[in-house]
Write an enzyme that holds these catalytic residues in place. Structure first.
Site, PDB file in Angstrom:
ATOM      1  CB  CYS A 124      -0.926  -0.039   1.214  1.00  0.00           C
ATOM      2  SG  CYS A 124      -2.170   1.261   1.268  1.00  0.00           S
ATOM      3  CB  CYS A 125       3.797   2.323   2.062  1.00  0.00           C
ATOM      4  SG  CYS A 125       3.186   2.820   3.675  1.00  0.00           S
ATOM      5  CB  CYS A 207      -2.437   6.876   6.102  1.00  0.00           C
ATOM      6  SG  CYS A 207      -1.582   7.334   4.590  1.00  0.00           S
ATOM      7  CB  CYS A 210      -1.199   3.244   9.031  1.00  0.00           C
ATOM      8  SG  CYS A 210      -1.767   2.188   7.703  1.00  0.00           S
ATOM      9  CB  CYS A 233       5.828   5.259   4.582  1.00  0.00           C
ATOM     10  SG  CYS A 233       6.799   6.746   4.408  1.00  0.00           S
TER      11      CYS A 233
HETATM   12 FE1  SF4 Z   1      -1.432   2.717   2.980  1.00  0.00          FE
HETATM   13 FE2  SF4 Z   1      -1.124   2.972   5.637  1.00  0.00          FE
HETATM   14 FE3  SF4 Z   1       0.960   3.315   3.957  1.00  0.00          FE
HETATM   15 FE4  SF4 Z   1      -1.009   5.126   4.075  1.00  0.00          FE
HETATM   16  S1  SF4 Z   1       0.460   4.574   5.727  1.00  0.00           S
HETATM   17  S2  SF4 Z   1      -0.059   4.370   2.247  1.00  0.00           S
HETATM   18  S3  SF4 Z   1      -2.832   3.783   4.371  1.00  0.00           S
HETATM   19  S4  SF4 Z   1      -0.179   1.394   4.370  1.00  0.00           S
END
Ligand code: SF4
Length: 237
Positions: A124-125, A207, A210, A233
């Site tokens: 996701c990151c 985010c 998280c 991240c």
């Molecule tokens: Fe995704 Fe969490 Fe990374 Fe944001 S901090 S990009 S929601 S995994």
């Protein structure tokens, strides 16, 4: 100090510049480090901000009025973070540049399933932060961050000026040697914008899915990806 037109430099020149400046500027003030960046890179220099606070953006705007402040809008931010971004854009002498991932959250959910952040936060990151920043920095030779050595053990060796081999850019951490007290004093002295969540129990703001509030005695970044081995991240690795 006004920005100068930056001349084209090869990656090798930038790397050598980063390494020599890292040695020469280790004891310099944040303002002097940013003055050097403005003079050396002109408009090929930018600041990145998570909109936790606007300290580095404020310092950089004094060295280079109108400096680009790059913000990654992952689609998962708290409303307070977007509000801080909008306030910085409205009241500071900076040019806020908002980067967005290739996929919206809905598109990512459709392709990878919902709540990828709970199942594979690294992926996701990678898609929502690392890739957009790499693309967004293409027009710059140098970028500044608000990393500080006292934030966490993983950041304790942060150089004030370093070579970012991954992105082939000069990476600048003008407040690397600052403590939280230094940040608080600068915010108070200059009335710098901060994210309201910092006054609501959060030690670090990322985010929403998280990030949680701190428990008693935790260090500032303990609320990020809490309960997981993940601490970064990927932007600063
Ligand atoms: Fe995704 Fe969490 Fe990374 Fe944001 S901090 S990009 S929601 S995994």
């Amino acid at each position: 100090m006004s920005a100068v037109a930056a001349r084209e430099r090869t990656p090798e020149e930038l790397r050598d510049l980063a390494r020599s400046a890292g040695r020469e500027l280790e004891d310099a003030s944040a303002q002097d480090i940013l003055g050097w960046a403005a003079e050396t890179f002109g408009h090929r220099f930018c600041v990145t901000s998570s909109m936790e606070d606007a300290v580095v953006a404020h310092l950089a705007s004094r060295a280079m009025p109108g400096v680009d402040v790059v913000f990654l809008d992952t689609g998962y931010h708290f409303p307070e973070t977007i509000g801080t971004r909008d306030a910085v854009d409205a009241v500071m002498d900076v040019n806020v540049v908002t980067l967005t991932p290739r996929r919206t959250v809905a598109e990512q959910d459709a392709e990878f399933g919902p709540k990828l952040h709970d199942r594979d936060p690294d992926l996701c990151c990678a898609m929502r932060k690392v890739a957009p920043l790499k693309e967004g920095l293409e027009g710059y030779d140098a970028w500044a961050t608000g990393l500080r050595r006292d934030e966490s053990p993983t950041r304790s060796e942060t150089a004030v000026v370093d070579w970012d081999e991954n992105r082939m850019k000069v990476k600048i951490a003008p407040i690397a040697r600052w403590t939280q007290d230094d940040v608080d004093a600068y915010v108070a002295q200059h009335g710098v914008l901060t994210n309201p969540l910092l006054m609501d129990g959060y030690g670090s703001v990322g985010c929403a899915p998280c990030t949680r509030r701190l428990l008693d005695g935790e260090d500032a970044r303990a609320g990020r990806w809490a309960g997981r081995a993940k601490t970064e991240c990927g932007l600063h690795l």
